[in-house]
Design a protein around this motif. Structure first.
Motif: not given
Length: 587
Positions: A89-97, A252-265, A320-323
């Motif tokens: 998911q987004t923000g779990c450290g994929k790009t950092h890894t 990879l980009a992370g999976s997201e839920r709109q309710s958590k990320t507040g994404a719009f547009g 590499v599964a990041c959680i």
């Protein structure tokens, strides 16, 4: 022989937001297992998953690389294809890894990609009797469009590069920019150039969220030194055996839920495309491990098409599964672990890529052979002109033969380049002038100089053996390689121990009837617990499906409202143009 995709799990530490919210940790890490506690039902049994290796929040990227990545990268240097990709998911450290904190003097801050650079060129530098040609490319999949991150004009043009399925090669992007590299620093520089062109954005869960998938590819073509010495090749020699290994490093980009990320547009549009491509990836994984499924939906997204060879093909693959350990991310963590657990059952059939037809080394060697042949002919021609008196009509004949020989693409290009640099091109075109008598010999001399420089340039683009006498480096490399093999053997033994116990149970190795009854009763209890766990798993999957469905419906409703709003607004602008500024243009 088939080889399963290797899967490891990395759990990041709590971030500042999670600490401030006083989130509880729901993840427990073992040597090869991950256990997850349901925060809404802590008394319920934990959900456990087994992987090739598991790393907690205190683990370092160096440890992960030495344990799991080292052997895979060594394989690419031998001619295999390899892929390392981070999932979660987004923000779990994929790009950092994968990329760490970017290139710095502190090696501990480097990610897997930078460590691959150092490893590859260190191994090449101590290689004996082998010469390498290293090429890199860097692409981005943004909103289902493929962008070239190494192209100077790409950031502004947003060109969509097409995919092509080449027999014997696989799915490729033929229009991508490919750069030759001589050392790890060249790779660092190209990675930095690509990252500046990459698209990122801020969400509620990640200030620098990746809004695209990226694939950095290193292609390593190799040839034995006897065939890799261009100056010693004669025109009648054949081109030697060539191998090519390719390493794909995927962030990879992370999976997201709109309710958590507040994404719009635009952010919501990006998130929708990301989720669709990751959903397609999950469907491919599920189809590959389901023996009843005959069709694997690789064509559902650009991402799955590019990873087609890495999942069920001719590639050694590490996932590499990041959680996240926070209880607020329970659903996403559980979903990532489920996909990772399925992926470890995918079987690939990696083989060494012998004698690829489209190898750049082959093109270079053919070019060298042609240049040497033309140099020999040019020298013979120059000698004949020097020692023999030629009449005017014979000069014209020689001139015609020279121009006819120059029809080949390589020679024609070089001669044209020389002529453009001369101010006396018009005079050289007249065979009757005194200057024209020297035009051909001078042109021959320029051509010979240019051809020799081209041969030297190709020769120096091949690397390998620069530090072959560094015994300390060779010993360190040997020990790291041996340690990586030992770690993989230990994993195989540990994971095979459970299977061995099951075989012993089925084969009936018991000391007495009572022992058999006791052991089988224990087995029945374990099976009953497993059945209950699977029933809960089905209920959780149904719940997860409902959450995904609601999230997708929210996105559809939001996009529908946006679409309706803009259609009404543009309709009013067309029907009543006088109410809007005259500078407004509708296209």
């Amino acid at each position: 022989m088939g080889e399963n995709v290797k899967v490891i799990v990395r759990c990041r530490p709590m971030n500042r937001k999670e600490i401030d919210k006083k989130s509880d940790s729901i993840v427990e890490i073992g040597d090869y297992a991950v256990s997850v506690v349901n925060p809404l039902a802590r008394s319920a049994p934990r959900k456990s998953f087994t992987f090739d290796s598991v790393y907690n929040g205190l683990s370092k990227t160096e440890t992960i690389y030495n344990d799991m990545c080292y052997s895979l990268v060594e394989s690419t240097l031998e001619g295999y294809n390899g892929t390392i990709f981070a999932y979660g998911q987004t923000g779990c450290g994929k790009t950092h890894t994968m990329q760490g904190e970017g290139y710095s003097d502190a090696a501990e801050n480097n990610g897997i990609i930078q460590r691959c650079f150092d490893h590859i060129f260190e191994t090449i530098s101590i290689a004996t009797s082998v010469r390498y040609l290293a090429l890199v490319s860097y692409l981005e999949i943004y909103n289902e469009n493929i962008r070239d991150l190494l192209s100077a004009n790409e950031p502004n043009s947003f060109k969509n590069h097409p995919l092509k399925d080449v027999p014997g090669v696989g799915v490729t992007v033929p229009t991508l920019t490919t750069q030759a590299v001589m050392n790890a620093m060249d790779c660092y520089n190209w990675l930095s150039v690509g990252n500046k062109n990459r698209i990122t954005g801020a969400t509620l869960m990640n200030e620098k969220s990746s809004r695209s998938h990226t694939i950095f590819t290193i292609s390593l073509e190799q040839i034995q030194e006897s065939a890799a010495a261009p100056p010693n090749l004669s025109s009648d020699q054949t081109i030697g055996n060539i191998r090519r290994g390719k390493l794909n490093l995927v962030d990879l980009a992370g999976s997201e839920r709109q309710s958590k990320t507040g994404a719009f547009g635009d952010r919501l549009k990006e998130a929708t495309k990301i989720n669709l491509s990751l959903s397609a990836l999950g469907n491919v994984i599920s189809a590959l491990v389901d023996s009843k499924t005959k069709h694997v939906p690789y064509r559902d997204s650009k991402l799955t098409r590019l990873l087609q060879d890495s999942l069920g093909g001719n590639t050694k693959t590490l996932m590499v599964a990041c959680i996240s350990p926070a209880d607020s991310n329970y659903d996403e963590t559980l979903s990532t672990l489920r996909y990772a657990c399925r992926a470890k059952n995918i079987s690939n059939v990696p083989t060494i890529n012998e004698d690829p037809k489209d190898a750049q080394l082959r093109q270079y060697q053919e070019e060298i052979l042609n240049l040497k042949r033309m140099l020999d002919e040019s020298q013979q021609h120059e000698s004949a002109v020097h020692y023999k008196f030629v009449e005017d009509n014979n000069k014209e004949r020689e001139r015609e033969l020279w121009l006819e020989e120059a029809k080949s693409q390589m020679r024609q290009q070089m001669i044209a380049e020389m002529r453009n640099l001369k101010e006396t091109t018009a005079e050289a075109a007249n065979p009757k002038t005194e200057h024209s008598e020297q035009a051909v010999p001078q042109e021959q001399e320029d051509f010979q100089l240019h051809a020799r420089k081209r041969i030297d340039l190709i020769k120096h683009s091949l690397i390998g053996g620069e530090r072959v006498d560094d015994l300390q480096l060779r010993e360190r490399h040997r020990m790291r390689k041996l340690e990586a093999k030992r770690h993989l053997s230990a994993i195989a033994r540990a994971l095979g121990r459970v299977e061995s116990e099951d075989r012993d149970l089925l084969q009936g190795h018991y000391a007495s009837i009572q022992q058999e009854i006791n052991i089988k009763n224990e087995r029945i209890k374990k099976c009953s617990q497993k059945i209950k766990m699977l029933e809960r798993e089905v209920a959780d999957l149904n719940s997860e499906f409902q959450l995904d469905r609601e999230d997708y419906l929210d996105e559809i409703r939001y996009l529908g409202i946006q679409n309706k709003y803009w259609r009404i607004r543009f309709g009013m602008m067309i029907s009543k143009p006088g109410n809007y500024p005259k500078t407004l243009k509708i296209t």
